[in-house]
Write a protein that holds these residues in place. Structure first.
Motif, short mmCIF file in Angstrom:
data_model
loop_
_atom_site.label_atom_id
_atom_site.label_comp_id
_atom_site.label_asym_id
_atom_site.label_seq_id
_atom_site.Cartn_x
_atom_site.Cartn_y
_atom_site.Cartn_z
N GLY A 17 -21.78 87.40 -67.92
CA GLY A 17 -23.00 88.18 -67.82
C GLY A 17 -24.06 87.37 -67.14
N VAL A 18 -25.16 87.12 -67.81
CA VAL A 18 -26.29 86.45 -67.21
C VAL A 18 -26.47 85.09 -67.85
CG1 VAL A 18 -28.77 86.55 -66.83
CG2 VAL A 18 -27.41 88.63 -66.78
N ALA A 19 -26.80 84.11 -67.03
CA ALA A 19 -27.15 82.80 -67.55
C ALA A 19 -28.33 82.30 -66.76
CB ALA A 19 -25.98 81.83 -67.43
N THR A 20 -29.14 81.47 -67.38
CA THR A 20 -30.35 81.00 -66.73
C THR A 20 -30.40 79.48 -66.76
OG1 THR A 20 -31.53 82.96 -67.41
CG2 THR A 20 -32.86 81.10 -66.73
N VAL A 21 -30.78 78.89 -65.64
CA VAL A 21 -31.00 77.46 -65.58
C VAL A 21 -32.48 77.25 -65.35
CG1 VAL A 21 -30.46 75.32 -64.39
CG2 VAL A 21 -28.71 77.08 -64.62
N PHE A 80 -38.72 87.24 -62.54
CA PHE A 80 -40.04 86.96 -61.97
C PHE A 80 -39.92 86.15 -60.68
CE2 PHE A 80 -40.72 87.33 -66.61
CZ PHE A 80 -41.59 88.41 -66.61
N VAL A 81 -40.98 86.22 -59.88
CA VAL A 81 -41.04 85.41 -58.66
C VAL A 81 -40.94 83.94 -59.05
CG1 VAL A 81 -42.53 84.68 -56.76
CG2 VAL A 81 -42.39 87.11 -57.38
N GLY A 82 -40.06 83.22 -58.38
CA GLY A 82 -39.76 81.83 -58.72
C GLY A 82 -38.37 81.69 -59.31
N GLN A 83 -37.87 82.76 -59.92
CA GLN A 83 -36.49 82.81 -60.39
C GLN A 83 -35.63 83.45 -59.31
OE1 GLN A 83 -37.44 85.10 -64.01
NE2 GLN A 83 -36.78 83.33 -65.21
N SER A 84 -34.33 83.24 -59.39
CA SER A 84 -33.44 83.80 -58.38
C SER A 84 -32.00 83.75 -58.87
CB SER A 84 -33.55 83.03 -57.06
OG SER A 84 -33.10 81.69 -57.23
N LEU A 85 -31.14 84.48 -58.17
CA LEU A 85 -29.71 84.31 -58.39
C LEU A 85 -29.31 82.93 -57.90
CD1 LEU A 85 -28.43 87.79 -57.17
CD2 LEU A 85 -28.52 86.98 -59.53
N SER A 86 -28.50 82.25 -58.67
CA SER A 86 -28.13 80.88 -58.33
C SER A 86 -27.31 80.82 -57.04
CB SER A 86 -27.32 80.26 -59.47
OG SER A 86 -26.81 79.00 -59.10
N ASP A 87 -27.60 79.80 -56.22
CA ASP A 87 -26.79 79.54 -55.02
C ASP A 87 -25.51 78.79 -55.35
OD1 ASP A 87 -28.65 80.75 -53.33
OD2 ASP A 87 -29.82 78.89 -53.13
N ASN A 88 -25.44 78.25 -56.56
CA ASN A 88 -24.28 77.45 -56.94
C ASN A 88 -23.88 77.81 -58.38
OD1 ASN A 88 -22.24 75.59 -56.90
ND2 ASN A 88 -23.56 73.79 -56.74
N ILE A 102 -28.91 83.28 -63.21
CA ILE A 102 -30.31 83.19 -62.80
C ILE A 102 -30.78 81.75 -62.94
CG2 ILE A 102 -32.62 84.13 -63.13
CD1 ILE A 102 -30.44 86.19 -62.40
N SER A 103 -31.45 81.25 -61.92
CA SER A 103 -31.96 79.88 -61.96
C SER A 103 -33.44 79.88 -61.61
CB SER A 103 -31.18 78.98 -60.99
OG SER A 103 -31.37 79.42 -59.66
N GLY A 104 -34.09 78.75 -61.88
CA GLY A 104 -35.50 78.61 -61.53
C GLY A 104 -36.43 79.06 -62.63
N GLU A 109 -49.05 83.02 -60.32
CA GLU A 109 -49.36 84.09 -61.26
C GLU A 109 -48.11 84.92 -61.51
OE1 GLU A 109 -52.47 87.83 -61.86
OE2 GLU A 109 -52.78 86.35 -60.27
N LEU A 110 -47.85 85.21 -62.78
CA LEU A 110 -46.61 85.87 -63.16
C LEU A 110 -46.49 87.23 -62.47
CD1 LEU A 110 -44.24 85.14 -65.09
CD2 LEU A 110 -45.28 86.68 -66.75
N THR A 111 -45.40 87.39 -61.70
CA THR A 111 -45.18 88.60 -60.90
C THR A 111 -43.70 88.92 -60.90
OG1 THR A 111 -47.02 87.95 -59.45
CG2 THR A 111 -45.55 89.68 -58.65
N LEU A 112 -43.36 90.19 -61.04
CA LEU A 112 -41.96 90.59 -60.94
C LEU A 112 -41.49 90.46 -59.50
CD1 LEU A 112 -42.03 93.72 -63.26
CD2 LEU A 112 -40.81 91.58 -63.71
N ASP A 113 -40.26 90.00 -59.32
CA ASP A 113 -39.68 89.83 -57.99
C ASP A 113 -39.09 91.16 -57.53
OD1 ASP A 113 -38.18 89.14 -55.72
OD2 ASP A 113 -37.83 87.11 -56.49
N ALA A 114 -39.62 91.69 -56.42
CA ALA A 114 -39.15 92.98 -55.92
C ALA A 114 -37.71 92.93 -55.45
CB ALA A 114 -40.05 93.44 -54.77
N ASP A 115 -37.19 91.72 -55.18
CA ASP A 115 -35.81 91.59 -54.71
C ASP A 115 -34.81 91.37 -55.85
OD1 ASP A 115 -36.56 91.87 -52.03
OD2 ASP A 115 -37.02 89.73 -51.86
#
Length: 280
Positions: A17-21, A80-88, A102-104, A109-115
């Motif tokens: 599922g989802v994991a965050t670094v 949020f902006v600053g987080q992303s799908l991991s490249d590795n 999810i990493s990062g 300012e806290l903002t949802l990432d449109a992508d």
């Protein structure tokens, strides 16, 4: 100068599922776990029955969930902006689905990432109060909530959990600072809630993701949130008085009524008339 101790937190969550670094520095005890009973009747409540099934990234204004105009607007998204799908993902999230790693950490300012992957309203037979909100892919994607006004406490029902300590709700401040995380303690459906430990409204957004192995994924329902006056704070958390929303204006000063220019002449005339009568 005395500095408060801090700790560096690095989360690497392998799971299906989802994991965050995340690497971040936070003050200890920035949040405290709360239950649904800590939210008063007037606290915000979103049930996801407000909009149609399949609605993507629903946005809730106060009127959408039956609150007054002083309540916050709540926006949903993947992260949020600053987080992303991991490249590795094989390194960042061993054994996790690459599409859910999810990493990062939030930046600025806290903002949802449109992508980010969409959230959407769906049915889940495991939830007695379905519909629910899921991330993408269904039951295995990240879910983020953003408030346009800082909140004292936020929580929701999460599940259906097949493992304890598998999923966490993480709170962020308005500038993306990490406030803290609480995780599920049991299997099944569990309310995951947190309150600012200092009693101040400083939660700008929350993020739900996996912090351990959760074989069947998760989604959320019955989101609760509130500011002072809406939350029954647990012992040890300062109770900050609620600011009045409609302060009472003092009564305006009474303007002096001008004396008509003819009044002194009238008084003088009456006095003269009385004098003449006494003389007569």
């Amino acid at each position: 100068m005395k500095f408060c101790p801090v700790r560096t937190l690095r989360l690497i969550a392998p799971a299906i599922g989802v994991a965050t670094v995340v690497t971040a520095t936070i003050a200890p005890a920035a949040v405290v776990r709360v239950t649904e009973d800590n939210f008063a009747a007037g606290a915000g409540l979103i049930t996801f029955s407000e909009f149609n099934l399949g609605t993507l990234n629903p946005v809730y204004t106060p009127s959408d969930y039956g609150a007054d105009t002083t309540a916050p607007t709540v926006t949903t998204g993947g992260y949020f902006v600053g987080q992303s799908l991991s490249d590795n993902p094989s390194v960042d999230c061993p054994s996790a689905s690459p599409s859910g790693c999810i990493s990062g950490a939030p930046t600025g300012e806290l903002t949802l990432d449109a992508d980010a992957p969409n959230t959407f309203i769906t049915n889940d037979s495991s939830f007695p109060t379905s519909p629910t909100l899921s991330g993408t892919p269904r039951f295995n994607g990240p879910i983020a909530l953003l408030f346009d006004e800082d909140q004292l406490a936020v929580g929701f029902e999460g599940g259906f959990f097949d493992a304890a300590q598998s999923t966490g709700i993480t709170a962020f401040g308005r500038q993306g600072e990490l406030l803290g995380t609480v995780t599920n303690e049991t299997r099944g459906i569990e309310f995951l809630g947190l309150v600012s430990a200092d009693g101040m409204s400083e939660i700008a957004g929350v993020f739900l993701d996996l912090v351990g192995s959760e074989p069947a994924g998760y989604n959320i329902d019955n989101v609760r949130f509130g500011e002072p006056g809406d939350v029954i704070v647990p012992p040890g958390v300062p109770e900050i008085p609620m600011e009045p929303t409609d302060p009472v204006d003092p009564l305006p000063p009474v303007a002096a009524v001008p004396v008509p220019a003819s009044l002194p002449l009238l008084v003088a005339g009456l006095g003269l008339l009385g004098f003449l009568r006494r003389r007569a």
